[in-house]
Design a protein around this motif. Structure first.
Motif, short mmCIF file in Angstrom:
data_model
loop_
_atom_site.label_atom_id
_atom_site.label_comp_id
_atom_site.label_asym_id
_atom_site.label_seq_id
_atom_site.Cartn_x
_atom_site.Cartn_y
_atom_site.Cartn_z
N GLU A 153 40.23 39.18 42.73
CA GLU A 153 40.19 37.95 41.93
C GLU A 153 39.71 36.74 42.75
O GLU A 153 39.48 35.67 42.19
N ARG A 210 37.94 44.10 37.59
CA ARG A 210 38.39 42.71 37.74
C ARG A 210 39.18 42.26 36.51
O ARG A 210 40.21 41.59 36.64
N GLU A 214 43.02 40.83 36.38
CA GLU A 214 43.33 39.53 35.79
C GLU A 214 44.42 39.65 34.72
O GLU A 214 45.31 38.80 34.64
N ARG A 229 47.86 37.79 35.33
CA ARG A 229 48.14 36.71 34.38
C ARG A 229 49.47 36.95 33.66
O ARG A 229 50.27 36.04 33.47
#
Length: 453
Positions: free
Chosen positions: A331, A362, A366, A370
């Motif tokens: 990231e 990726r 994420e 998150r």
């Protein structure tokens, strides 16, 4: 290539299970708030999942602490000894790390504390304070039931320790006995605390608004300042309005409270762990599990033929091979640049990955990070709303918060959305939290005894 590129929308769709909506986050906050009340309540504490242990720390540093203090920070396969010198305008700190050999980690409690006491004595010799009588703060980052500021009963060992004769016993007494057996150094153990509390104390010394301590590292936990009147189990010194509470919120969800947002990947991580059914929230947040959650998703998508042309590698299919540091590295690449991602995939034997595969990897990273940031944010917003103070600083330590490139920003945005209007907060990275914090707890205790408060 055209077909491969078209897999990204499908992978995004599959990753939707890792998205927690604001409505779901508010439901989590409601359940966590109730769990905190249960932990604080006299009649509900025994059955509560979130224990809300009393720390018996009622005062934060006020900047008037003076003198030399020792700290001992034990939380894993090595421990740190620190000496801290607090003056009017300076803060001097020196420390040394000592290893705990495997045979001591799995030996007797007596051997463990004798080893620690020997290292303490050597450290005092090295720093020319061997003849002095010093106060010590003891950070002990294992599940602990505190009965007083200097009394803590070990609930269970974690992190590979299994020293006999310590579970169910007061660990402060164990260390005191070892120091007494030596008879050559004079150390007063003023306080025992965990790393979350140490982080709060360390940040509060610099910033008097700091009233929440948070760890997002290998594990996850939080502590906060609560009004004494809300702590039904407290039988300590009256007259003080606040008390620090160690929530042990990593266990939130052990009763099924988070099942409505858990995924097949979470269930798999849990079943394969050394403590199935325990620390459910922690397993959705912390560095010990984040990489494995990503790996399980990648394995699923590979087997579905959506990734790597359906061709995985031995390493990809090996549990624990996708480290959490990979998530931070991947990231950290700028949008459209896959340099770090390519290096990680090559390490895993996936050098045949296309650019579309890298974009998908990726995206999975994420989604997992998150979600972790949003779950932590829901927890912090719950504490901020409960405390209902106009401005609170949150002191934070731990490898995930420290090294993940977007965790701080994700948390700031989400807490702002979830916290009650009018309440202000800021997030502060702890510099060397638990060690310095332990010495500061000792310093505060000494300040009080000198002032007679």
């Amino acid at each position: 290539m055209g077909i491969v590129v078209n897999n990204l929308p499908r992978i995004r769709e599959e990753c939707e299970v890792l998205h927690i909506s604001d409505r779901q986050l508010r439901e989590i906050m409601k359940r966590l708030h109730q769990a905190l009340l249960d932990g604080l309540g006299k009649d509900t504490h025994a059955k509560s999942i979130v224990k809300c242990w009393l720390t018996y720390i009622q005062d934060l540093p006020n900047g008037k602490e003076r003198g030399k203090f020792l700290a001992l920070d034990l939380g894993g396969t090595n421990f740190r000894v620190l000496i801290i010198n607090l003056g009017a305008n300076h803060f001097d700190m020196q420390s040394k790390i000592y290893a705990i050999p495997n045979h001591i980690m799995t030996g007797s409690g007596v051997d463990l504390f004798d080893h620690i006491a020997e290292c303490l004595a050597n450290f005092m010799k090295e720093h020319n304070v061997y003849e002095e009588r010093l106060a010590l703060g003891f950070t002990f980052s294992f599940p602990l039931k505190q009965i007083g500021l200097t009394k803590g009963i070990l609930e269970r060992w974690t992190k590979g320790f299994s020293c006999s004769g310590v579970v169910g016993e007061d660990v402060v007494q164990g260390l005191k006995d070892a120091i007494a057996r030596r008879g050559d150094v004079q150390i007063d153990i003023c306080a025992i605390l965990n790393d979350t509390t140490g982080t709060l104390m360390s940040c509060a010394w610099k910033n008097h608004n700091c009233k929440i301590g948070l760890i997002v590292g290998t594990g996850s936990n939080a502590c906060y300042v609560e009004k004494t009147e809300n702590c039904e189990l407290f039988d300590g010194e009256p007259g003080k309005e606040n008390l620090l509470i160690n929530t042990e919120w990593g266990a939130f969800g052990d009763d099924g409270a988070l099942d409505f947002v858990r995924t097949e990947f979470d269930n798999e991580v849990d079943v394969s762990s050394i403590n199935p059914g325990k620390q459910v929230q922690e397993k959705m947040i912390s560095g010990m599990y984040m990489g494995e959650l990503v790996r399980l998703a990648l394995v699923k998508f590979t087997r579905m033929g959506l990734l790597f042309g359906g061709q995985g590698s031995d390493l990809l299919f090996q549990r624990g091979s996708f480290y959490t540091k990979y998530v931070s590295e991947i990231e950290s690449d700028k949008q459209g640049d896959f340099t770090s991602c390519m290096e990680v995939l090559e390490e895993l034997g996936l050098s045949h990955a296309t650019e579309a595969d890298m974009a998908a990897v990726r995206h999975v990273c994420e989604c997992v990070s998150r979600r972790a940031a949003h779950l932590v944010s829901a927890g912090i917003a719950t504490l901020l709303n409960k405390m209902d103070e106009p401005k609170v600083t949150v002191g934070i330590d731990g490898s995930v918060y420290r090294f993940h490139p977007h965790f701080h920003t994700l948390m700031c945005e989400k807490i702002s959305q979830l916290v009650r209007p009018g309440l202000q907060f800021d997030l502060m990275l702890s510099e060397d939290g638990s060690g310095r914090g332990a010495a500061l707890v000792a310093a505060v205790a000494c300040r009080q005894s000198q002032q007679g408060v």
